[in-house]
Design a protein around this motif. Structure first.
Motif, PDB file in Angstrom:
ATOM      1  N   ARG A 241       3.514  20.557  17.475  1.00 19.08           N
ATOM      2  CA  ARG A 241       2.669  21.351  16.738  1.00 19.08           C
ATOM      3  C   ARG A 241       1.948  22.020  17.953  1.00 19.08           C
ATOM      4  N   LEU A 242       1.967  23.312  18.213  1.00 19.87           N
ATOM      5  CA  LEU A 242       1.399  23.780  19.156  1.00 19.87           C
ATOM      6  C   LEU A 242       0.453  24.924  18.602  1.00 19.87           C
ATOM      7  N   SER A 243      -0.755  25.002  18.823  1.00 15.41           N
ATOM      8  CA  SER A 243      -1.680  26.057  18.549  1.00 15.41           C
ATOM      9  C   SER A 243      -1.705  27.137  19.539  1.00 15.41           C
TER      10      SER A 243
ATOM     11  N   ARG B  71       5.201  39.668  26.997  1.00 12.11           N
ATOM     12  CA  ARG B  71       4.563  38.563  28.209  1.00 12.11           C
ATOM     13  C   ARG B  71       4.644  37.369  27.132  1.00 12.11           C
ATOM     14  N   GLY B  72       4.908  36.211  27.514  1.00 19.40           N
ATOM     15  CA  GLY B  72       5.073  34.996  26.812  1.00 19.40           C
ATOM     16  C   GLY B  72       5.636  33.865  27.562  1.00 19.40           C
TER      17      GLY B  72
ATOM     18  N   GLU C  49      -1.323  27.946  26.057  1.00 16.76           N
ATOM     19  CA  GLU C  49      -1.921  28.539  27.350  1.00 16.76           C
ATOM     20  C   GLU C  49      -1.813  27.497  28.335  1.00 16.76           C
ATOM     21  N   SER C  50      -0.878  26.262  27.980  1.00 16.09           N
ATOM     22  CA  SER C  50      -0.815  25.400  28.952  1.00 16.09           C
ATOM     23  C   SER C  50       0.605  25.715  29.635  1.00 16.09           C
TER      24      SER C  50
ATOM     25  N   GLY D 255      12.776  27.945  26.493  1.00 14.15           N
ATOM     26  CA  GLY D 255      13.290  26.798  27.122  1.00 14.15           C
ATOM     27  C   GLY D 255      12.251  25.571  27.921  1.00 14.15           C
ATOM     28  N   ASP D 256      10.998  26.255  28.096  1.00 18.11           N
ATOM     29  CA  ASP D 256       9.943  25.480  28.573  1.00 18.11           C
ATOM     30  C   ASP D 256       9.358  24.858  27.152  1.00 18.11           C
ATOM     31  N   ILE D 257       9.197  25.490  26.236  1.00 23.22           N
ATOM     32  CA  ILE D 257       8.712  24.527  25.019  1.00 23.22           C
ATOM     33  C   ILE D 257       9.845  23.489  24.500  1.00 23.22           C
ATOM     34  N   LEU D 258      10.909  23.942  24.439  1.00 16.98           N
ATOM     35  CA  LEU D 258      12.187  23.075  24.178  1.00 16.98           C
ATOM     36  C   LEU D 258      11.986  21.929  25.166  1.00 16.98           C
TER      37      LEU D 258
END
Length: 181
Positions: free
Chosen positions: A46-48, A78-79, A53-54, A83-86
């Motif tokens: 669960r990411l706010s 921009r985002g 921002e990390s 794949g980095d989140i996964l």
């Protein structure tokens, strides 16, 4: 769905350089927004907005082509690379599919996991925070050659990972095409 924002002088269409806005559904609450990553993962997330921002940010500049026939030229999204989140969630070895849900509760789109990994979870548009009327605080921007405008999910609130394909009912295509004027 999508529609042009600009018209021309003398009846000749002018190039559209930005996206048309639509009313934001009542269920969309940017202040309460969070991204959940669920399903066939080692760690549900669960990411706010602050937690995002990390992650490293990337910029993708591309035209946005709508099913109605217009194109918004050269948008700079921009985002975070999905794949980095996964990677942080750790999909199971058998995971091959994902379902991306919008905060509005109605809109969702399924993807092969490999294609979704290359997409951007956009938090900015043309150097500014992504406005709610354009899908903020976070909008999925697929980058592959087979993308369609309906796969650019606004108000992304969940990425659900699965080992089997999601049903045809879990796709935004019919919803999006039904909105064509």
């Amino acid at each position: 769905m999508c529609a042009p924002t600009g018209f021309s002088v003398g009846g000749v269409p002018a190039p559209v350089t930005d996206l048309r806005t639509h009313p934001v559904p009542d269920a969309v609450d940017a202040e309460a927004w969070a991204l959940r990553v669920t399903g066939a993962v080692d760690r549900s997330l669960r990411l706010s907005a602050a937690a995002l921002e990390s992650f490293p940010l990337e910029t993708v500049t591309d035209d946005f082509a709508c099913a109605e026939g217009w194109v918004a030229d050269g948008l700079a999204w921009r985002g975070i690379r999905v794949g980095d989140i996964l990677e942080r969630a750790g999909p199971s070895a058998e995971a091959e599919y994902a379902l991306v849900r919008a905060m509005d509760g109605d809109y969702a789109c399924s993807f092969p996991l490999e294609a979704l990994s290359d997409a951007i979870l956009a938090v900015e548009l043309d150097g500014e925070p992504l406005p709610v009327d354009h899908g903020g605080p976070a909008r999925l921007v697929p980058t592959g050659p087979d993308r369609d405008c309906w796969t650019s999910v606004k108000w992304v609130s969940e990425i659900r990972i699965g080992e089997t394909p999601f049903s045809d009912a879990d796709t935004a295509k019919e919803t999006a095409l039904s909105r064509l004027e």
